[in-house]
Design a protein around this motif. Structure first.
Motif, PDB file in Angstrom:
ATOM      1  N   GLY A 144      44.608  37.368  38.615  1.00  0.00           N
ATOM      2  CA  GLY A 144      43.686  38.477  38.345  1.00  0.00           C
ATOM      3  C   GLY A 144      42.531  38.041  37.459  1.00  0.00           C
ATOM      4  N   CYS A 145      41.655  38.982  37.158  1.00  0.00           N
ATOM      5  CA  CYS A 145      40.482  38.638  36.354  1.00  0.00           C
ATOM      6  C   CYS A 145      39.957  39.884  35.635  1.00  0.00           C
ATOM      7  CB  CYS A 145      39.397  38.058  37.267  1.00  0.00           C
ATOM      8  SG  CYS A 145      37.966  37.495  36.346  1.00  0.00           S
ATOM      9  N   ASP A 146      39.464  39.679  34.423  1.00  0.00           N
ATOM     10  CA  ASP A 146      38.913  40.788  33.626  1.00  0.00           C
ATOM     11  C   ASP A 146      37.398  40.701  33.518  1.00  0.00           C
ATOM     12  OD1 ASP A 146      41.444  41.657  33.173  1.00  0.00           O
ATOM     13  OD2 ASP A 146      41.600  40.913  31.114  1.00  0.00           O
ATOM     14  N   ASN A 147      36.771  39.813  34.262  1.00  0.00           N
ATOM     15  CA  ASN A 147      35.354  39.548  33.977  1.00  0.00           C
ATOM     16  C   ASN A 147      34.334  40.405  34.723  1.00  0.00           C
ATOM     17  OD1 ASN A 147      35.407  37.503  31.945  1.00  0.00           O
ATOM     18  ND2 ASN A 147      36.427  36.238  33.466  1.00  0.00           N
ATOM     19  N   PHE A 148      34.671  40.889  35.862  1.00  0.00           N
ATOM     20  CA  PHE A 148      33.789  41.807  36.608  1.00  0.00           C
ATOM     21  C   PHE A 148      32.371  41.277  36.799  1.00  0.00           C
ATOM     22  CE2 PHE A 148      37.260  44.369  35.060  1.00  0.00           C
ATOM     23  CZ  PHE A 148      37.586  45.123  36.180  1.00  0.00           C
ATOM     24  N   CYS A 149      32.249  40.095  37.348  1.00  0.00           N
ATOM     25  CA  CYS A 149      30.929  39.624  37.779  1.00  0.00           C
ATOM     26  C   CYS A 149      30.488  40.580  38.889  1.00  0.00           C
ATOM     27  CB  CYS A 149      31.027  38.191  38.310  1.00  0.00           C
ATOM     28  SG  CYS A 149      31.685  37.064  37.065  1.00  0.00           S
ATOM     29  N   THR A 150      29.200  40.901  38.919  1.00  0.00           N
ATOM     30  CA  THR A 150      28.777  42.017  39.772  1.00  0.00           C
ATOM     31  C   THR A 150      28.849  41.730  41.270  1.00  0.00           C
ATOM     32  OG1 THR A 150      26.485  41.310  39.483  1.00  0.00           O
ATOM     33  CG2 THR A 150      27.261  43.069  38.035  1.00  0.00           C
ATOM     34  N   TYR A 151      28.994  40.453  41.656  1.00  0.00           N
ATOM     35  CA  TYR A 151      29.068  40.118  43.081  1.00  0.00           C
ATOM     36  C   TYR A 151      30.496  39.980  43.574  1.00  0.00           C
ATOM     37  CZ  TYR A 151      29.740  35.680  40.743  1.00  0.00           C
ATOM     38  OH  TYR A 151      30.203  34.716  39.891  1.00  0.00           O
ATOM     39  N   CYS A 152      31.480  40.084  42.672  1.00  0.00           N
ATOM     40  CA  CYS A 152      32.833  39.603  42.966  1.00  0.00           C
ATOM     41  C   CYS A 152      33.853  40.722  43.161  1.00  0.00           C
ATOM     42  CB  CYS A 152      33.285  38.678  41.833  1.00  0.00           C
ATOM     43  SG  CYS A 152      34.876  37.919  42.152  1.00  0.00           S
ATOM     44  N   VAL A 153      34.758  40.512  44.124  1.00  0.00           N
ATOM     45  CA  VAL A 153      35.789  41.513  44.414  1.00  0.00           C
ATOM     46  C   VAL A 153      37.123  41.194  43.741  1.00  0.00           C
ATOM     47  CG1 VAL A 153      34.928  42.298  46.639  1.00  0.00           C
ATOM     48  CG2 VAL A 153      36.340  40.262  46.551  1.00  0.00           C
ATOM     49  N   VAL A 154      37.228  40.004  43.153  1.00  0.00           N
ATOM     50  CA  VAL A 154      38.546  39.565  42.664  1.00  0.00           C
ATOM     51  C   VAL A 154      39.223  40.591  41.728  1.00  0.00           C
ATOM     52  CG1 VAL A 154      39.735  37.830  41.233  1.00  0.00           C
ATOM     53  CG2 VAL A 154      38.256  37.106  43.093  1.00  0.00           C
ATOM     54  N   PRO A 155      38.533  41.110  40.697  1.00  0.00           N
ATOM     55  CA  PRO A 155      39.229  42.060  39.830  1.00  0.00           C
ATOM     56  C   PRO A 155      39.700  43.313  40.582  1.00  0.00           C
ATOM     57  CG  PRO A 155      37.175  41.331  38.821  1.00  0.00           C
ATOM     58  CD  PRO A 155      37.158  40.856  40.240  1.00  0.00           C
ATOM     59  N   HIS A 156      39.026  43.614  41.689  1.00  0.00           N
ATOM     60  CA  HIS A 156      39.392  44.804  42.458  1.00  0.00           C
ATOM     61  C   HIS A 156      40.558  44.544  43.402  1.00  0.00           C
ATOM     62  CE1 HIS A 156      35.638  46.482  40.949  1.00  0.00           C
ATOM     63  NE2 HIS A 156      35.080  45.330  41.284  1.00  0.00           N
ATOM     64  N   GLY A 188      43.966  29.442  37.999  1.00  0.00           N
ATOM     65  CA  GLY A 188      43.712  30.757  37.412  1.00  0.00           C
ATOM     66  C   GLY A 188      42.260  31.094  37.674  1.00  0.00           C
ATOM     67  N   GLN A 189      41.901  32.374  37.681  1.00  0.00           N
ATOM     68  CA  GLN A 189      40.497  32.734  37.901  1.00  0.00           C
ATOM     69  C   GLN A 189      39.650  32.295  36.722  1.00  0.00           C
ATOM     70  OE1 GLN A 189      39.795  33.652  40.779  1.00  0.00           O
ATOM     71  NE2 GLN A 189      41.720  34.436  41.559  1.00  0.00           N
ATOM     72  N   ASN A 190      40.262  32.296  35.541  1.00  0.00           N
ATOM     73  CA  ASN A 190      39.565  31.845  34.333  1.00  0.00           C
ATOM     74  C   ASN A 190      40.588  31.222  33.395  1.00  0.00           C
ATOM     75  OD1 ASN A 190      37.938  31.451  32.137  1.00  0.00           O
ATOM     76  ND2 ASN A 190      37.793  33.606  31.581  1.00  0.00           N
ATOM     77  N   SER A 224      37.285  27.177  35.395  1.00  0.00           N
ATOM     78  CA  SER A 224      36.858  27.450  34.023  1.00  0.00           C
ATOM     79  C   SER A 224      35.636  28.348  34.052  1.00  0.00           C
ATOM     80  CB  SER A 224      36.445  26.153  33.333  1.00  0.00           C
ATOM     81  OG  SER A 224      37.568  25.477  32.878  1.00  0.00           O
ATOM     82  N   HIS A 225      35.615  29.372  33.227  1.00  0.00           N
ATOM     83  CA  HIS A 225      34.412  30.213  33.114  1.00  0.00           C
ATOM     84  C   HIS A 225      33.549  29.632  31.991  1.00  0.00           C
ATOM     85  CE1 HIS A 225      31.704  33.513  32.752  1.00  0.00           C
ATOM     86  NE2 HIS A 225      32.378  34.273  33.602  1.00  0.00           N
ATOM     87  N   PRO A 226      32.268  29.349  32.275  1.00  0.00           N
ATOM     88  CA  PRO A 226      31.432  28.714  31.244  1.00  0.00           C
ATOM     89  C   PRO A 226      31.382  29.489  29.925  1.00  0.00           C
ATOM     90  CG  PRO A 226      30.315  28.683  33.357  1.00  0.00           C
ATOM     91  CD  PRO A 226      31.550  29.517  33.543  1.00  0.00           C
ATOM     92  N   ASN A 263      26.205  39.554  35.529  1.00  0.00           N
ATOM     93  CA  ASN A 263      27.163  39.827  34.432  1.00  0.00           C
ATOM     94  C   ASN A 263      27.991  38.595  34.087  1.00  0.00           C
ATOM     95  OD1 ASN A 263      28.377  41.445  32.471  1.00  0.00           O
ATOM     96  ND2 ASN A 263      30.060  42.017  33.818  1.00  0.00           N
ATOM     97  N   ARG A 264      27.341  37.435  34.041  1.00  0.00           N
ATOM     98  CA  ARG A 264      28.077  36.209  33.775  1.00  0.00           C
ATOM     99  C   ARG A 264      28.277  35.956  32.273  1.00  0.00           C
ATOM    100  NH1 ARG A 264      31.366  33.735  36.976  1.00  0.00           N
ATOM    101  NH2 ARG A 264      30.689  31.632  36.425  1.00  0.00           N
ATOM    102  N   LYS A 265      27.528  36.628  31.437  1.00  0.00           N
ATOM    103  CA  LYS A 265      27.722  36.563  29.976  1.00  0.00           C
ATOM    104  C   LYS A 265      27.492  35.186  29.352  1.00  0.00           C
ATOM    105  CE  LYS A 265      30.928  40.466  29.834  1.00  0.00           C
ATOM    106  NZ  LYS A 265      31.774  40.575  30.984  1.00  0.00           N
TER     107      LYS A 265
HETATM  108  S1  SF4 Z   1      33.536  35.322  39.833  1.00  0.00           S
HETATM  109 FE1  SF4 Z   1      35.365  34.571  38.810  1.00  0.00          FE
HETATM  110  S2  SF4 Z   1      35.135  35.264  36.686  1.00  0.00           S
HETATM  111 FE2  SF4 Z   1      33.705  36.508  37.908  1.00  0.00          FE
HETATM  112  S3  SF4 Z   1      34.888  38.360  38.443  1.00  0.00           S
HETATM  113 FE3  SF4 Z   1      35.127  36.890  40.133  1.00  0.00          FE
HETATM  114  S4  SF4 Z   1      37.029  35.809  39.649  1.00  0.00           S
HETATM  115 FE4  SF4 Z   1      36.363  36.833  37.775  1.00  0.00          FE
END
Ligand code: SF4
Length: 459
Positions: A144-156, A188-190, A224-226, A263-265
């Motif tokens: 899973g992932c808590d980052n919610f990048c605006t293009y990404c479906v993974v957290p959903h 892991g996603q991050n 790794s998330h930068p 939303n890459r922070k």
């Molecule tokens: S791109 Fe990676 S870090 Fe960003 S929401 Fe998707 S899985 Fe999470």
């Protein structure tokens, strides 16, 4: 992650008595493990499912299941869209798969199980993974992932971030090593935020623990998330001899404006600063990345900033994709979408630039001697499409920097070394190609003790 999940699925089905087959026509059960990270992957999954209609007509008893992220995202809609599908199971339903299959077998019903809970963690159970002699394999450390990048479906589709207990991870890796595995990739996603929520050990601490496992030769990890990539992890490359000299650090864009919209922070400057520290601490480290081209609102100037960042970093390899709208991802609503034609054009420009860097990095290794972990006979051998001067058995392995090296095996007069999967062999690099290297083993190292630091073997 999908490869790992497929192994988990296969292990659970083996417990029910199923065996894997490479012949689709004789299967009693077909599981399609899907990915929805880009529109193309999803289209491919539906096209494959469509082609199964004929098989189901011939074999009405055939059970067809759809798992993974498309299953999680679309749920019951898949049953309506693809009548031959019997089961849709989500990303957290793998442990329940044997029960679901049994139920369908007994009652000939259709089932959707896509429950997603905040608390669900990757299975801590040790499964019999039936690795068929693999030298290298994946181990999930978190999901899973808590980052919610605006293009990404993974957290959903994979839910919130949860980590496995380090003791269970160690147990799994020790058992893999006993079955012949020499290299693990921690998934892991991050990975940088491993254990933080649960108060477990940190990721660098986990690396140190895995590094102590006897018989394991190499450790890789992704992703790794930068924004969370810090000096403790940079130092871990130096202090743990089994951690390979390669990092995949997705930048996605070189423009601060686009990074903010994504939303890459982190900023371009912060990313480049971390790359500089990494290169200073770990000379010769290979750096690969991901880039999305044509994010909504990306101007020519933004794109040029990405090209400029690539010239500064000079990645060893790059996964570049054109942006595509994904359901549930916030960027679907963003205005100023880039035309398909423009996206393709930018992608080609970017890939052309990267090609030069990849070739240059590969070429720089010609003449050096690299420790290669032998994986097995090259897969390209059977297709006849490989860079081997004549069609004799060709073997393959990787450098610590994750570069593929092909070479002759025991049966070739030019090979004096003893070649078999799982051995680390010092190899003289003779030729560089676009995506691989050609080498000649010069000696066989013992399969104990981690080998790292290719530069120390430079001829
Ligand atoms: S791109 Fe990676 S870090 Fe960003 S929401 Fe998707 S899985 Fe999470």
């Amino acid at each position: 992650m999908n490869v790992y999940d497929s192994e988990q699925i296969a292990a659970r089905l083996a417990a029910l008595g199923y065996q894997q087959t490479g012949i689709l026509e004789i299967a009693d059960l077909v599981i399609v493990n899907t990915c929805t990270i880009r529109a193309k992957a999803e289209q491919k999954a539906f096209s494959f499912l469509g082609r199964l209609a004929g098989l189901k007509m011939k074999k009405p008893g055939l059970i067809i299941g759809v798992g993974g992220c498309v299953a999680q995202q679309e749920g019951a809609k898949i049953l309506r869209r693809v009548p031959q599908v019997d089961l849709v199971f989500g990303t957290q339903a793998i442990d329940r798969l044997p029960l679901l299959i049994q139920k369908i077998g007994e009652k000939r019903c259709r089932i959707v199980d896509v429950a997603l809970t905040e608390k669900s963690s990757p299975s801590n159970a040790l499964t019999d993974r039936r690795l068929d002699g693999s030298v290298s394999t994946f181990v999930t450390i978190m999901r899973g992932c808590d980052n919610f990048c605006t293009y990404c479906v993974v957290p959903h589709v994979r839910g919130r971030e949860t980590s496995r207990h380090p003791d269970r991870i160690m147990e799994e890796i020790r058992s893999l090593v006993l079955s012949g595995v020499k290299e693990v990739t921690l998934l892991g996603q991050n990975v940088n935020s491993y254990g933080k929520k649960e108060g477990l050990c940190s990721f660098p601490e986990l690396l140190a623990r895995v590094n102590s496992i006897e018989g394991l030769l190499r450790i890789r990890f992704t992703t790794s998330h930068p924004k969370d990539f810090g000096s403790d992890l940079i130092n871990a490359f130096k202090t743990n001899e089994k951690v390979c000299n390669h990092i995949h650090l997705p930048v996605q864009s070189g423009s601060d404006r686009i990074l903010k919209r994504m939303n890459r922070k982190y900023t371009r400057e912060l990313y480049l600063d971390k790359i500089t520290k990494l290169k200073d601490t770990c000379p010769g480290i290979a750096i690969t990345s991901d880039i999305i081209v044509g994010f909504p609102g990306e101007t020519e100037a933004d794109f040029n900033e990405t090209m400029d960042l690539m010239k500064t970093v000079q990645f060893d390899g790059l996964f570049a994709f054109v942006y595509s709208d994904r359901p549930n991802a916030p960027a679907v609503q963003f205005k100023n979408k880039i035309s398909e034609e423009e996206k393709r054009k930018r992608l080609q420009t970017l890939l052309k630039l990267q090609e030069n860097f990849t070739r240059m990095k590969n070429q720089a290794l010609v003449g050096s001697v690299q420790p290669i972990l032998i994986e097995g006979i090259s897969k390209k051998q059977s297709s006849g499409n490989f860079n081997c001067p004549d069609p004799i058995v060709q073997w393959t392995g990787r450098t610590s920097t994750n570069k593929i090296v092909n070479f002759y095996g025991n049966d070739h007069p030019q090979c004096s070394a003893d070649i078999f999967p799982g051995k680390t062999v010092r190899t003289h690099i003779e030729k560089a190609y676009a995506h691989s290297l050609w080498g000649k083993p010069v000696e066989v190292k013992s399969a104990t003790g981690g080998l790292k630091g290719e530069e120390s073997y430079a001829a």
